[in-house]
Design a protein around this motif. Structure first.
Motif, PDB file in Angstrom:
ATOM      1  N   VAL A  98       8.501   8.169  -7.694  1.00 42.79           N
ATOM      2  CA  VAL A  98       9.424   9.302  -7.798  1.00 42.79           C
ATOM      3  C   VAL A  98      10.207   9.490  -6.507  1.00 42.79           C
ATOM      4  O   VAL A  98      11.431   9.646  -6.508  1.00 42.79           O
ATOM      5  CB  VAL A  98       8.640  10.596  -8.127  1.00 42.79           C
ATOM      6  CG1 VAL A  98       9.516  11.821  -7.943  1.00 42.79           C
ATOM      7  CG2 VAL A  98       8.085  10.540  -9.533  1.00 42.79           C
ATOM      8  N   THR A  99       9.498   9.467  -5.376  1.00 46.68           N
ATOM      9  CA  THR A  99      10.118   9.866  -4.100  1.00 46.68           C
ATOM     10  C   THR A  99      10.661   8.707  -3.279  1.00 46.68           C
ATOM     11  O   THR A  99      11.437   8.914  -2.358  1.00 46.68           O
ATOM     12  CB  THR A  99       9.102  10.616  -3.225  1.00 46.68           C
ATOM     13  OG1 THR A  99       8.070   9.706  -2.812  1.00 46.68           O
ATOM     14  CG2 THR A  99       8.500  11.799  -3.973  1.00 46.68           C
ATOM     15  N   GLY A 100      10.212   7.476  -3.590  1.00 43.80           N
ATOM     16  CA  GLY A 100      10.643   6.337  -2.791  1.00 43.80           C
ATOM     17  C   GLY A 100       9.833   6.130  -1.531  1.00 43.80           C
ATOM     18  O   GLY A 100      10.212   5.329  -0.668  1.00 43.80           O
ATOM     19  N   ALA A 101       8.704   6.829  -1.383  1.00 43.97           N
ATOM     20  CA  ALA A 101       7.859   6.670  -0.198  1.00 43.97           C
ATOM     21  C   ALA A 101       7.155   5.307  -0.221  1.00 43.97           C
ATOM     22  O   ALA A 101       7.151   4.601  -1.227  1.00 43.97           O
ATOM     23  CB  ALA A 101       6.827   7.790  -0.143  1.00 43.97           C
ATOM     24  N   LYS A 102       6.533   4.963   0.899  1.00 40.55           N
ATOM     25  CA  LYS A 102       5.842   3.674   1.022  1.00 40.55           C
ATOM     26  C   LYS A 102       4.659   3.579   0.076  1.00 40.55           C
ATOM     27  O   LYS A 102       4.282   2.488  -0.347  1.00 40.55           O
ATOM     28  CB  LYS A 102       5.349   3.479   2.465  1.00 40.55           C
ATOM     29  CG  LYS A 102       6.460   3.367   3.495  1.00 40.55           C
ATOM     30  CD  LYS A 102       5.876   3.351   4.895  1.00 40.55           C
ATOM     31  CE  LYS A 102       6.992   3.390   5.950  1.00 40.55           C
ATOM     32  NZ  LYS A 102       6.433   3.536   7.323  1.00 40.55           N
ATOM     33  N   ARG A 103       4.045   4.713  -0.237  1.00 45.65           N
ATOM     34  CA  ARG A 103       2.873   4.699  -1.113  1.00 45.65           C
ATOM     35  C   ARG A 103       2.671   6.083  -1.739  1.00 45.65           C
ATOM     36  O   ARG A 103       3.235   7.067  -1.282  1.00 45.65           O
ATOM     37  CB  ARG A 103       1.624   4.301  -0.331  1.00 45.65           C
ATOM     38  CG  ARG A 103       1.290   5.195   0.849  1.00 45.65           C
ATOM     39  CD  ARG A 103       0.029   4.737   1.579  1.00 45.65           C
ATOM     40  NE  ARG A 103      -0.295   5.603   2.718  1.00 45.65           N
ATOM     41  CZ  ARG A 103       0.160   5.418   3.939  1.00 45.65           C
ATOM     42  NH1 ARG A 103       0.985   4.412   4.210  1.00 45.65           N
ATOM     43  NH2 ARG A 103      -0.195   6.241   4.921  1.00 45.65           N
ATOM     44  N   ASP A 104       1.876   6.118  -2.775  1.00 42.53           N
ATOM     45  CA  ASP A 104       1.433   7.402  -3.329  1.00 42.53           C
ATOM     46  C   ASP A 104       0.627   8.129  -2.259  1.00 42.53           C
ATOM     47  O   ASP A 104       0.076   7.517  -1.341  1.00 42.53           O
ATOM     48  CB  ASP A 104       0.532   7.176  -4.550  1.00 42.53           C
ATOM     49  CG  ASP A 104       1.257   6.592  -5.743  1.00 42.53           C
ATOM     50  OD1 ASP A 104       2.492   6.694  -5.795  1.00 42.53           O
ATOM     51  OD2 ASP A 104       0.576   6.008  -6.618  1.00 42.53           O
ATOM     52  N   SER A 105       0.534   9.441  -2.403  1.00 43.71           N
ATOM     53  CA  SER A 105      -0.241  10.194  -1.408  1.00 43.71           C
ATOM     54  C   SER A 105      -0.889  11.417  -2.036  1.00 43.71           C
ATOM     55  O   SER A 105      -0.486  11.885  -3.095  1.00 43.71           O
ATOM     56  CB  SER A 105       0.649  10.631  -0.241  1.00 43.71           C
ATOM     57  OG  SER A 105       1.688  11.495  -0.681  1.00 43.71           O
ATOM     58  N   SER A 106      -1.911  11.904  -1.330  1.00 44.90           N
ATOM     59  CA  SER A 106      -2.513  13.195  -1.643  1.00 44.90           C
ATOM     60  C   SER A 106      -2.106  14.122  -0.509  1.00 44.90           C
ATOM     61  O   SER A 106      -2.642  14.045   0.596  1.00 44.90           O
ATOM     62  CB  SER A 106      -4.039  13.069  -1.731  1.00 44.90           C
ATOM     63  OG  SER A 106      -4.615  14.310  -2.091  1.00 44.90           O
ATOM     64  N   SER A 107      -1.123  14.967  -0.769  1.00 41.72           N
ATOM     65  CA  SER A 107      -0.487  15.738   0.296  1.00 41.72           C
ATOM     66  C   SER A 107      -0.788  17.221   0.185  1.00 41.72           C
ATOM     67  O   SER A 107      -1.083  17.734  -0.887  1.00 41.72           O
ATOM     68  CB  SER A 107       1.033  15.510   0.268  1.00 41.72           C
ATOM     69  OG  SER A 107       1.342  14.186   0.633  1.00 41.72           O
TER      70      SER A 107
END
Length: 359
Positions: free
Chosen positions: A343-352
């Motif tokens: 969705v966001t284009g970040a390097k990886r999924d995260s638990s934020s």
């Protein structure tokens, strides 16, 4: 064994209409998530607070930080009042805060509403600051609601949120795709405030207008619409790119609103058709814009008969985002993914999200 999180979700959106509070039970049964919305409340912003939030983007750094703390305390006061009014048992408060700056291209997103001040004022544990980590990983930090779309509303082909901004999410080749389409209530409320109305109830003013073709052409020609996803927008973009188009258009309020609604719906319909599978499909609509009957009628007309526009009951329309932040808080407490890099284009999924304890 079902695990239940008793969460209070807080959401303040770019439309500046107020603070949404949703007390939810978020249930986890193995890897399946479900929800109940048990109590809700909307707190309208005063004219003064609306102005402060709208103009926060222009504050000097020290004054912005002071406002961040003050707003966090205010969120805590609203939370504890709501909790006491309804005698609620709350495990965590999950707060979105209020976005004042969103410049992911510069590695920056900032939501005011200090988590520590919120925790201290409410006496409850707080999870907040959900966007910063994703931006630090090269993502847009937005939109965040698609994790809720996947876990709670995955039976719909498309999930559309019409808040201040319109954003969409859908599954594509096993990945959740989502992005900000463009304008929604932000432009409509900007127009109505010219006549001291908070919003156009039901879209009745807009329904009585006609299209201003020059304004529509300028809105449709905004460069943002040509960008590939992942992409997102914030209030800065509206101030710089959109407000001048509205301000320089000399026409009746009804016509400005009518034109804006057609623009919003045209851009949404373009994205639905572009990502359509070609089969009969469903479009689930939430956010304040779903209460605008003229907008929904226009949207159904634009997407065509192959797409059924589904508007849920009012509680879910109004409090879906607060519900999703409650879910994101629960996911964070379980150290499960709550932001999707697809969705966001970040390097990886995260638990934020950052946890604050009351003192």
């Amino acid at each position: 064994m079902v695990k239940t999180f008793k969460m209070l979700g807080l959401m303040s959106g770019t439309s500046l209409d107020g603070l949404d509070l949703a007390y939810c039970h978020i249930m986890k049964n193995k890897d399946q998530w479900s929800f109940e919305i048990l109590n809700t409340k909307s707190v309208s912003y005063t004219v003064e607070m609306q102005a402060e939030l709208k103009d926060a983007i222009f504050l000097q750094a020290d004054k912005l930080l002071v406002f961040n703390n003050e707003y966090g305390t205010w969120l805590g006061e609203q939370s504890i009042e709501f909790i006491k009014e309804n005698a609620l048992e709350v495990d965590y408060i999950a707060s979105h805060g209020h976005t004042t700056h969103h410049q992911p291209q510069n590695g920056l997103t900032y939501q005011i509403g200090s988590g520590q001040h919120l925790a201290n004022a409410s006496g409850h544990r707080v999870v907040c600051d959900f966007r910063t980590n994703d931006v630090s990983l090269g993502g847009q930090g937005a939109p965040l609601v698609p994790i809720g779309d996947r876990l709670f509303f995955g039976n719909y082909d498309f999930c559309l949120n019409l808040g201040g901004i319109s954003n969409v999410s859908f599954e594509q080749k096993g990945k959740r795709i989502a992005y900000d389409i463009g304008l929604a209530n932000m432009i409509l409320n900007y127009i109505t405030r010219k006549i001291d109305l908070d919003y156009d109830k039901g879209g009745e003013l807009a329904r009585n207008g006609t299209i201003n073709s020059k304004m529509l052409e300028k809105l449709n020609g905004l460069a943002y619409y040509l960008l590939p996803h992942p992409k997102s927008i914030g209030y800065e973009w509206f101030v710089e790119e959109v407000a001048p188009i509205v301000d320089e258009t000399d026409d009746h309020i009804e016509n400005l609103l009518h034109t804006a609604v057609h623009h919003i719906c045209e851009k949404v319909a373009q994205q639905i058709k572009r990502n359509s599978t070609g089969n009969r499909q469903s479009l689930f609509v939430s956010g304040g814009g779903a209460l605008n009957h003229f907008l929904i009628d226009t949207l159904q007309e634009k997407v065509g008969s192959d797409t059924k526009v589904v508007v849920p009951e009012p509680t879910l329309i109004e409090f879906k985002e607060a519900l999703v932040f409650a879910l994101m808080g629960a996911l964070r407490m379980e150290q499960e993914i709550n932001i999707l890099c697809s969705v966001t284009g970040a390097k990886r999924d995260s638990s934020s999200g950052v946890l604050y304890l009351p003192n």
